[in-house]
Design an enzyme around this catalytic site. Structure first.
Site, PDB file in Angstrom:
ATOM      1  N   THR A 207       0.815  -0.986  -0.066  1.00  0.00           N
ATOM      2  CA  THR A 207       0.056  -0.112  -0.154  1.00  0.00           C
ATOM      3  C   THR A 207       0.944   1.232   0.080  1.00  0.00           C
ATOM      4  OG1 THR A 207      -2.033   1.129   1.099  1.00  0.00           O
ATOM      5  CG2 THR A 207      -0.291  -0.005   2.794  1.00  0.00           C
ATOM      6  N   ASN A 208       0.293   2.391   0.178  1.00  0.00           N
ATOM      7  CA  ASN A 208       1.109   3.484   0.163  1.00  0.00           C
ATOM      8  C   ASN A 208       0.683   4.433   1.513  1.00  0.00           C
ATOM      9  OD1 ASN A 208      -1.073   5.622  -0.999  1.00  0.00           O
ATOM     10  ND2 ASN A 208      -0.502   4.235  -2.632  1.00  0.00           N
ATOM     11  N   ARG A 209       1.311   5.750   1.470  1.00  0.00           N
ATOM     12  CA  ARG A 209       1.089   6.703   2.704  1.00  0.00           C
ATOM     13  C   ARG A 209      -0.156   7.399   2.626  1.00  0.00           C
ATOM     14  NH1 ARG A 209       5.946  10.041   3.564  1.00  0.00           N
ATOM     15  NH2 ARG A 209       4.783  10.939   5.299  1.00  0.00           N
ATOM     16  N   SER A 210      -0.724   7.357   1.333  1.00  0.00           N
ATOM     17  CA  SER A 210      -2.103   8.437   1.546  1.00  0.00           C
ATOM     18  C   SER A 210      -2.899   7.931   2.526  1.00  0.00           C
ATOM     19  CB  SER A 210      -2.641   7.878   0.099  1.00  0.00           C
ATOM     20  OG  SER A 210      -4.114   8.702   0.139  1.00  0.00           O
ATOM     21  N   ALA A 274      -4.554   7.877  -4.240  1.00  0.00           N
ATOM     22  CA  ALA A 274      -3.151   7.554  -4.498  1.00  0.00           C
ATOM     23  C   ALA A 274      -3.169   5.828  -4.690  1.00  0.00           C
ATOM     24  CB  ALA A 274      -2.413   7.713  -3.475  1.00  0.00           C
TER      25      ALA A 274
END
Ligand code: CTP
Length: 403
Positions: A207-210, A274
């Site tokens: 996943t990502n930091r969004s 994102a």
């Protein structure tokens, strides 16, 4: 026609010396055609008689949660297009910020979804008190609007910040909020938000930091500006704004399906999510134990580019939604974002400079640059995401209307 003509405004008057000045503002609002109902706190009646406000508005003033019409505060909360609290005392702001609903005005504020405009007026040392400032900040972060008090002579005879602002300034703010409140009336706006989560095995994911904060703030602001909002959200713990249609998705593929299904009958698509760019090529059906290998090599494949696919699918359509992309970049912001705008066939792109302090994922503030298809570039300074969301939507509406 006047911007205030027929607009439904509840004015809550509190117990401060400036209560008599609030009567002047009520008079102005009525003269400009607003339909004004006044609610007074018990303390307000120590400063000014309800009769004054009844004469100005030709309506009964509401004071007592238990004696006035049963559930009247709830009906009024639904009726209001805007609630103005003035003069807002140290005490009332503390009570609203603490979630108290102990009398007519606080119960009404608790029950309404209309914007609330707070006009503080008090002694400078109360205004500057860190407890008050904390309460104010908390309310601002929740979307409450404030008119800042003026610096000048206070009721005590001392000089300082805390004076009730000029009538015209308050009336102008009321007009501004009510006009903004109908800016996107009737538009169907699709917003995507948050990260996507790509499964590696039943436990692990990429996943990502969004955080979803920007997308959720846009959804809330679009709703406040009168739009029908559909929010397609990746996994985030945020509470969705009331009154928006929420579709929860997990992976880029799920988001793609939801967007392609819902976008064609929308007027605007704001792709703030994102989306993960890669996903594991062969996700595992069973959880892989760490004991099975010392190192693990993942093979990743590209996820579908949702925005690009949508742009292509809608090409040639007579009525296609306006497409707005979001680009998070480090360095060469405008140029990189402009390339994405062209590649994806967008009407505008909101570029976010990740290298700027206080801007980007997770935090509550952001600074962006808007780039339009016609080449125009507009930079917005660092501000709270809620405020920024309103500003972005206003600018998109201004420019895209004219396009
Ligand atoms: N986007 C999308 N589908 C993807 C990736 C991105 O629809 N698979 C959308 C985002 O929601 C955003 C815009 O495209 O509105 C730009 O996203 P960004 O990740 O910054 O750009 P990319 O096209 O992925 O380019 P790069 O990774 O090269 O920076």
């Amino acid at each position: 026609m006047n911007a205030l003509s027929g607009r439904k405004v509840v004015v809550g008057i509190c117990g401060g010396i400036a209560a008599y000045k609030a009567a002047g503002v009520v008079s102005q609002l009525v003269q400009r055609g607003a339909d004004v109902r006044v609610v007074m706190t018990r303390a307000a009646r120590e400063f000014i008689a309800p009769l004054t406000l009844e004469a100005l508005t030709r309506r009964p003033v509401l004071i007592d949660l238990f004696r006035d019409e049963p559930l009247g505060h709830v009906e009024l909360a639904y009726w209001a297009e805007l609630v103005v609290v003035m003069p807002a005392t140290y005490d009332i702001i503390g009570r609203i910020a603490s979630g108290l609903a102990d009398e007519y005005l606080t119960a009404l504020v608790a029950a309404t979804r209309a914007p609330v405009l707070v006009v503080p007026a008090m002694e400078a040392q109360m205004y500057e008190n860190p407890i008050f400032q904390r309460n104010k900040r908390e309310l601002e972060a929740l979307g409450y609007r404030f008119v800042e008090p003026e610096i000048g002579r206070l009721a005590s005879g001392r000089e300082g910040i805390g004076r009730f602002p000029a009538e015209d300034k308050i009336v102008a703010e009321v007009e501004r909020i009510l006009t903004e409140g109908s800016r996107l009336r009737g538009l169907r706006v699709l917003i995507t938000a948050g990260p996507t989560r790509e499964r590696l095995d039943p436990m692990r994911c990429i996943t990502n930091r969004s955080s979803g904060k920007m997308g959720y703030a846009l959804a809330e602001a679009a709703r406040d500006m009168g739009a029908h909002v559909r929010l397609i959200s990746g996994p985030t713990p945020l509470t969705p704004p009331a009154g928006v249609d929420l579709i929860r998705v997990e992976s880029a593929e799920e988001m793609r399906r939801a967007v392609l299904e819902h976008a064609p009958d929308c007027d605007w698509v704001l792709m703030a999510a994102a989306v993960a760019d890669w996903r594991p090529k062969r996700p595992l059906a069973h959880k892989e134990s760490k004991l099975s290998a010392e190192t693990l090599t993942l093979e990743l494949e590209r996820t579908p580019d949702i925005l690009k696919e949508l742009g292509e699918a809608l090409k040639g359509e007579r009525k296609r939604p306006l497409l707005v992309g979001f680009a998070a970049e480090t360095g060469d912001l405008v140029e990189k974002a402009r390339q994405k705008l062209e590649q994806k066939g967008l009407d505008a792109i909101v570029a976010n400079d990740l290298s700027q302090e206080g801007a980007g994922p997770e935090v509550d503030t952001n600074a962006v640059t808007l780039i339009f298809k016609d080449g125009r570039v507009e930079a917005l300074p660092l501000m709270p995401k809620r405020e920024l969301a309103r500003e972005i939507l206003k600018r998109l509406a201004d420019r895209l209307d004219r396009a």
